[in-house]
Design a protein around this motif. Structure first.
Motif, mmCIF file in Angstrom:
data_model
loop_
_atom_site.group_PDB
_atom_site.id
_atom_site.type_symbol
_atom_site.label_atom_id
_atom_site.label_comp_id
_atom_site.label_asym_id
_atom_site.label_seq_id
_atom_site.Cartn_x
_atom_site.Cartn_y
_atom_site.Cartn_z
ATOM 1 N N LEU A 182 0.812 -1.222 0.000
ATOM 2 C CA LEU A 182 0.000 0.000 0.000
ATOM 3 C C LEU A 182 0.848 1.275 0.000
ATOM 4 O O LEU A 182 0.634 2.157 -0.841
ATOM 5 C CB LEU A 182 -0.985 -0.012 1.170
ATOM 6 N N PRO A 183 1.837 1.418 0.884
ATOM 7 C CA PRO A 183 2.675 2.622 0.816
ATOM 8 C C PRO A 183 3.456 2.709 -0.501
ATOM 9 O O PRO A 183 3.605 3.791 -1.067
ATOM 10 C CB PRO A 183 3.628 2.499 1.998
ATOM 11 N N CYS A 184 3.940 1.568 -0.997
ATOM 12 C CA CYS A 184 4.657 1.578 -2.277
ATOM 13 C C CYS A 184 3.736 2.059 -3.393
ATOM 14 O O CYS A 184 4.129 2.864 -4.243
ATOM 15 C CB CYS A 184 5.201 0.184 -2.607
ATOM 16 N N THR A 185 2.493 1.585 -3.388
ATOM 17 C CA THR A 185 1.527 1.987 -4.411
ATOM 18 C C THR A 185 1.247 3.487 -4.328
ATOM 19 O O THR A 185 1.186 4.173 -5.352
ATOM 20 C CB THR A 185 0.218 1.192 -4.259
ATOM 21 N N ALA A 186 1.085 4.003 -3.129
ATOM 22 C CA ALA A 186 0.828 5.434 -2.961
ATOM 23 C C ALA A 186 2.006 6.265 -3.481
ATOM 24 O O ALA A 186 1.803 7.270 -4.177
ATOM 25 C CB ALA A 186 0.557 5.757 -1.494
ATOM 26 N N TRP A 187 3.225 5.858 -3.177
ATOM 27 C CA TRP A 187 4.397 6.592 -3.660
ATOM 28 C C TRP A 187 4.539 6.467 -5.174
ATOM 29 O O TRP A 187 4.914 7.434 -5.847
ATOM 30 C CB TRP A 187 5.659 6.111 -2.943
ATOM 31 N N MET A 188 4.240 5.284 -5.720
ATOM 32 C CA MET A 188 4.265 5.120 -7.177
ATOM 33 C C MET A 188 3.278 6.078 -7.830
ATOM 34 O O MET A 188 3.602 6.767 -8.796
ATOM 35 C CB MET A 188 3.867 3.692 -7.565
ATOM 36 N N ALA A 189 2.060 6.105 -7.298
ATOM 37 C CA ALA A 189 1.007 6.960 -7.869
ATOM 38 C C ALA A 189 1.419 8.430 -7.822
ATOM 39 O O ALA A 189 1.226 9.168 -8.797
ATOM 40 C CB ALA A 189 -0.309 6.746 -7.129
ATOM 41 N N ALA A 190 2.009 8.863 -6.716
ATOM 42 C CA ALA A 190 2.434 10.268 -6.595
ATOM 43 C C ALA A 190 3.498 10.614 -7.630
ATOM 44 O O ALA A 190 3.419 11.652 -8.298
ATOM 45 C CB ALA A 190 2.959 10.538 -5.180
ATOM 46 N N GLY A 191 4.478 9.740 -7.795
ATOM 47 C CA GLY A 191 5.534 9.994 -8.772
ATOM 48 C C GLY A 191 5.024 9.984 -10.198
ATOM 49 O O GLY A 191 5.365 10.841 -11.011
ATOM 50 N N LYS A 192 4.175 9.025 -10.507
ATOM 51 C CA LYS A 192 3.642 8.914 -11.866
ATOM 52 C C LYS A 192 2.705 10.080 -12.181
ATOM 53 O O LYS A 192 2.724 10.632 -13.282
ATOM 54 C CB LYS A 192 2.960 7.566 -12.044
ATOM 55 N N PHE A 193 1.891 10.492 -11.219
ATOM 56 C CA PHE A 193 0.997 11.638 -11.410
ATOM 57 C C PHE A 193 1.828 12.895 -11.691
ATOM 58 O O PHE A 193 1.549 13.643 -12.634
ATOM 59 C CB PHE A 193 0.118 11.836 -10.176
ATOM 60 N N ALA A 194 2.861 13.115 -10.892
ATOM 61 C CA ALA A 194 3.721 14.288 -11.081
ATOM 62 C C ALA A 194 4.365 14.260 -12.465
ATOM 63 O O ALA A 194 4.426 15.280 -13.160
ATOM 64 C CB ALA A 194 4.785 14.348 -9.989
ATOM 65 N N ARG A 195 4.822 13.092 -12.887
ATOM 66 C CA ARG A 195 5.439 12.986 -14.210
ATOM 67 C C ARG A 195 4.467 13.363 -15.303
ATOM 68 O O ARG A 195 4.784 14.133 -16.204
ATOM 69 C CB ARG A 195 5.958 11.574 -14.469
ATOM 70 N N TYR A 196 3.245 12.814 -15.253
ATOM 71 C CA TYR A 196 2.274 13.102 -16.316
ATOM 72 C C TYR A 196 1.887 14.572 -16.338
ATOM 73 O O TYR A 196 1.756 15.172 -17.410
ATOM 74 C CB TYR A 196 1.036 12.228 -16.176
ATOM 75 N N VAL A 197 1.700 15.183 -15.187
ATOM 76 C CA VAL A 197 1.327 16.600 -15.146
ATOM 77 C C VAL A 197 2.457 17.459 -15.717
ATOM 78 O O VAL A 197 2.232 18.305 -16.584
ATOM 79 C CB VAL A 197 0.963 17.050 -13.714
ATOM 80 N N VAL A 198 3.676 17.234 -15.242
ATOM 81 C CA VAL A 198 4.813 18.040 -15.696
ATOM 82 C C VAL A 198 5.082 17.810 -17.183
ATOM 83 O O VAL A 198 5.243 18.758 -17.959
ATOM 84 C CB VAL A 198 6.070 17.732 -14.851
ATOM 85 N N MET A 199 5.114 16.545 -17.606
ATOM 86 C CA MET A 199 5.423 16.224 -18.997
ATOM 87 C C MET A 199 4.375 16.791 -19.945
ATOM 88 O O MET A 199 4.694 17.434 -20.940
ATOM 89 C CB MET A 199 5.524 14.701 -19.141
ATOM 90 N N THR A 200 3.118 16.595 -19.639
ATOM 91 C CA THR A 200 2.061 17.049 -20.538
ATOM 92 C C THR A 200 1.971 18.569 -20.570
ATOM 93 O O THR A 200 1.819 19.165 -21.636
ATOM 94 C CB THR A 200 0.707 16.437 -20.121
ATOM 95 N N THR A 201 2.105 19.205 -19.431
ATOM 96 C CA THR A 201 2.091 20.671 -19.393
ATOM 97 C C THR A 201 3.261 21.240 -20.195
ATOM 98 O O THR A 201 3.098 22.190 -20.965
ATOM 99 C CB THR A 201 2.137 21.171 -17.937
ATOM 100 N N ALA A 202 4.438 20.655 -20.042
ATOM 101 C CA ALA A 202 5.612 21.127 -20.784
ATOM 102 C C ALA A 202 5.422 20.947 -22.284
ATOM 103 O O ALA A 202 5.736 21.842 -23.076
ATOM 104 C CB ALA A 202 6.868 20.400 -20.307
ATOM 105 N N LEU A 203 4.895 19.797 -22.695
ATOM 106 C CA LEU A 203 4.678 19.558 -24.126
ATOM 107 C C LEU A 203 3.616 20.499 -24.689
ATOM 108 O O LEU A 203 3.742 20.966 -25.825
ATOM 109 C CB LEU A 203 4.295 18.095 -24.368
ATOM 110 N N LEU A 204 2.583 20.774 -23.917
ATOM 111 C CA LEU A 204 1.565 21.721 -24.387
ATOM 112 C C LEU A 204 2.136 23.137 -24.488
ATOM 113 O O LEU A 204 1.716 23.921 -25.331
ATOM 114 C CB LEU A 204 0.346 21.704 -23.479
ATOM 115 N N PHE A 205 3.091 23.459 -23.654
ATOM 116 C CA PHE A 205 3.746 24.765 -23.721
ATOM 117 C C PHE A 205 4.618 24.835 -24.975
ATOM 118 O O PHE A 205 4.658 25.853 -25.662
ATOM 119 C CB PHE A 205 4.586 24.989 -22.456
ATOM 120 N N VAL A 206 5.334 23.733 -25.269
ATOM 121 C CA VAL A 206 6.217 23.703 -26.431
ATOM 122 C C VAL A 206 5.412 23.686 -27.730
ATOM 123 O O VAL A 206 5.764 24.352 -28.702
ATOM 124 C CB VAL A 206 7.166 22.483 -26.363
#
Length: 157
Positions: free
Chosen positions: A129-153
């Motif tokens: 459960l803690p591993c899953t929560a940390w995975m979700a946080a990291g993956k969510f951050a990646r998708y938000v940052v990556m997609t926002t950056a690509l939309l900016f570019v």
């Protein structure tokens, strides 16, 4: 088999299946298979800007569940890797993971090392459960940052 695969890919490319396609691609890319989900997420959002948050959430869910499957693969593979147990690199990596614990799974978003990191966390029998929560946080951050950056570019024209 090739015709079946082509039909599946054609069906998944339809707009009404966009989010389900993102889920499947994100899920598969979180296993040890070499596949990136970012192009699918960005493509869907670029074509349907109103799906920004649904696509981010669906990709995060699929990628996190794929990470959980990888965790279970690592958990089950515990006995199979005994021959590498005494390697210096292996011992340093295990020591680092044991010291950091489940928060190390936040780094599951990283290319190349992220998915094996989930497998090793399972192999070390870190709590799911803690591993899953940390995975979700990291993956969510990646998708938000990556997609926002690509939309900016590549803003909408």
């Amino acid at each position: 088999m090739e015709a079946w695969m082509q039909q599946l890919l054609t069906a998944l490319a339809l707009p009404e299946f966009g989010l389900s396609t993102v889920f499947v691609v994100a899920f598969v890319s979180a296993t040890l298979l070499p596949l990136g989900s970012e192009p699918a997420v960005f493509g869907l959002i670029k074509l349907n800007l109103h799906l920004f948050w649904p696509a981010i959430l669906v990709a995060t869910a699929g990628n996190t569940l794929g990470g959980v499957v990888t965790w279970w693969m690592g958990y089950g593979a515990h006995q199979a890797v005994d021959k590498y147990r005494d390697s210096p690199t292996h011992l340093r990596a295990l020591d680092w993971l044991r010291r950091i614990g489940p928060p190390a799974c936040f780094l599951s978003f990283l290319p190349v090392i992220g998915d094996p990191l989930c497998a090793v966390a399972g192999w070390l029998k870190m709590p799911l459960l803690p591993c899953t929560a940390w995975m979700a946080a990291g993956k969510f951050a990646r998708y938000v940052v990556m997609t926002t950056a690509l939309l900016f570019v590549w803003p909408s024209g």
